[in-house]
Design a protein around this motif. Structure first.
Motif, mmCIF file in Angstrom:
data_model
loop_
_atom_site.group_PDB
_atom_site.id
_atom_site.type_symbol
_atom_site.label_atom_id
_atom_site.label_comp_id
_atom_site.label_asym_id
_atom_site.label_seq_id
_atom_site.Cartn_x
_atom_site.Cartn_y
_atom_site.Cartn_z
ATOM 1 N N LYS A 1 0.814 -1.218 0.000
ATOM 2 C CA LYS A 1 0.000 0.000 0.000
ATOM 3 C C LYS A 1 0.848 1.268 0.000
ATOM 4 C CE LYS A 1 -2.041 -1.451 3.723
ATOM 5 N NZ LYS A 1 -2.926 -1.521 4.915
ATOM 6 N N ARG B 1 3.295 4.374 -1.292
ATOM 7 C CA ARG B 1 3.201 5.252 -2.456
ATOM 8 C C ARG B 1 4.147 4.814 -3.571
ATOM 9 N NH1 ARG B 1 0.964 10.089 -3.571
ATOM 10 N NH2 ARG B 1 0.170 10.273 -1.448
ATOM 11 N N VAL C 1 2.142 2.065 -5.364
ATOM 12 C CA VAL C 1 0.902 2.589 -5.946
ATOM 13 C C VAL C 1 1.177 3.506 -7.125
ATOM 14 C CG1 VAL C 1 -1.117 4.038 -5.507
ATOM 15 C CG2 VAL C 1 -0.400 2.356 -3.800
ATOM 16 N N ASP C 2 2.099 4.432 -6.960
ATOM 17 C CA ASP C 2 2.408 5.371 -8.048
ATOM 18 C C ASP C 2 2.939 4.650 -9.277
ATOM 19 O OD1 ASP C 2 1.603 7.472 -6.497
ATOM 20 O OD2 ASP C 2 3.614 8.118 -5.916
ATOM 21 N N SER D 1 -6.216 9.104 -8.405
ATOM 22 C CA SER D 1 -5.266 9.573 -7.407
ATOM 23 C C SER D 1 -4.825 8.431 -6.499
ATOM 24 C CB SER D 1 -5.891 10.691 -6.571
ATOM 25 O OG SER D 1 -7.000 10.194 -5.834
ATOM 26 N N PHE D 2 -3.831 8.717 -5.679
ATOM 27 C CA PHE D 2 -3.337 7.728 -4.713
ATOM 28 C C PHE D 2 -4.457 7.313 -3.763
ATOM 29 C CE2 PHE D 2 -1.628 6.903 -0.458
ATOM 30 C CZ PHE D 2 -0.767 5.850 -0.730
ATOM 31 N N LYS D 3 -5.271 8.285 -3.314
ATOM 32 C CA LYS D 3 -6.341 7.998 -2.368
ATOM 33 C C LYS D 3 -7.391 7.085 -2.985
ATOM 34 C CE LYS D 3 -9.816 10.207 0.566
ATOM 35 N NZ LYS D 3 -10.440 11.484 0.987
ATOM 36 N N THR E 1 -6.026 3.495 -3.308
ATOM 37 C CA THR E 1 -5.979 2.752 -2.041
ATOM 38 C C THR E 1 -7.367 2.370 -1.553
ATOM 39 O OG1 THR E 1 -5.880 4.884 -0.868
ATOM 40 C CG2 THR E 1 -3.795 3.758 -1.300
ATOM 41 N N THR F 1 -0.239 -4.792 -9.497
ATOM 42 C CA THR F 1 0.199 -4.451 -8.139
ATOM 43 C C THR F 1 1.110 -5.535 -7.586
ATOM 44 O OG1 THR F 1 -1.858 -3.230 -7.725
ATOM 45 C CG2 THR F 1 -0.577 -3.896 -5.806
#
Length: 225
Positions: A83, A85, A88-89, A100-102, A105, A138
């Motif tokens: 999880k 950044r 994720v990025d 977005s990142f939010k 997640t 992922t």
């Protein structure tokens, strides 16, 4: 006293039965319309990872107990890394995702199977194919990050994510059943509330009950011809 009270409750519910039915029907119909025509279906899939290579378990020599404990402890660390950044990025960049990142997640959930070396990466999205792509990408980015950051190669993919056929949300039948129960409860509550607020005298029994006076006579209502 208890028998009379229960009888009164029954009469109140029978008198307001139409109101209760209307509220229940409206609640069920509204829930059905929202579930079938407003809410967008969401699909869930997952990929499974294991800390420690399967070939170690299949070898003739037994895997050391300390190594098993170490792998299990690493699972929680790896769960946080999934999880992060950094991972994720990179996934957003590789799949060219417009989120977005939010938001990412919120779609991705990492489950650690207790007392095992198993990590489940669950993804929920309105597009079943995209959900599978996010889960698999992922996992790939995560394994590369483990190699780069921790300088180890001890994570293996057990099951790759597949595009799900059936959505997990919404569940129209369950939503309508819950709405029906809530509609009945709201109707019963409103029926008793209206009865409590109604302080008019309608029958001779009401006069005897509330005023404590005997009824000597009554004037009948005569309709004009």
């Amino acid at each position: 006293m208890e028998e009379i009270s229960l009888r009164e409750y029954f009469f109140i519910l029978r008198k307001r039965l139409g109101l209760i039915l209307i509220l229940t029907i409206v609640a069920v119909a509204t829930s059905g319309i929202v579930s079938y025509f407003v809410l967008e279906p969401e699909y869930q899939t997952f990929t499974t990872l294991m800390v420690g290579k399967p070939k170690d378990y299949q070898s003739e020599s037994k895997l050391e107990y300390n190594e098993l404990l170490l792998n299990q402890k690493l699972v929680s660390t790896y769960g946080e890394l999934v999880k992060s950044r950094v991972v994720v990025d990179q996934v957003i960049k590789n799949l060219n995702l417009d989120m977005s990142f939010k938001i990412f997640t919120e779609k991705v959930n990492v489950n650690l199977v207790k007392d095992t070396e198993i990590i489940k990466i669950q993804v929920m999205d309105t597009d079943p194919k995209l959900a599978a792509e996010i889960a698999n990408e992922t996992a790939e980015v995560f394994m590369d990050s483990v190699k780069t950051i921790m300088k180890v190669e001890n994570v293996q993919v057990i099951d790759k994510a597949q595009p799900p056929e059936n959505p997990v949300k919404p569940r129209p039948k369950l939503n309508m059943a819950i709405a029906g129960i809530l509609g009945i409860m709201a109707g019963v509550f409103l029926a008793f509330l209206l009865e409590y607020m109604d302080n008019t005298l309608k029958t001779p029994e009401d006069i005897e009950k509330h005023l404590g006076l005997p009824v000597l006579g009554a004037i009948p209502m005569v309709k004009d011809e």
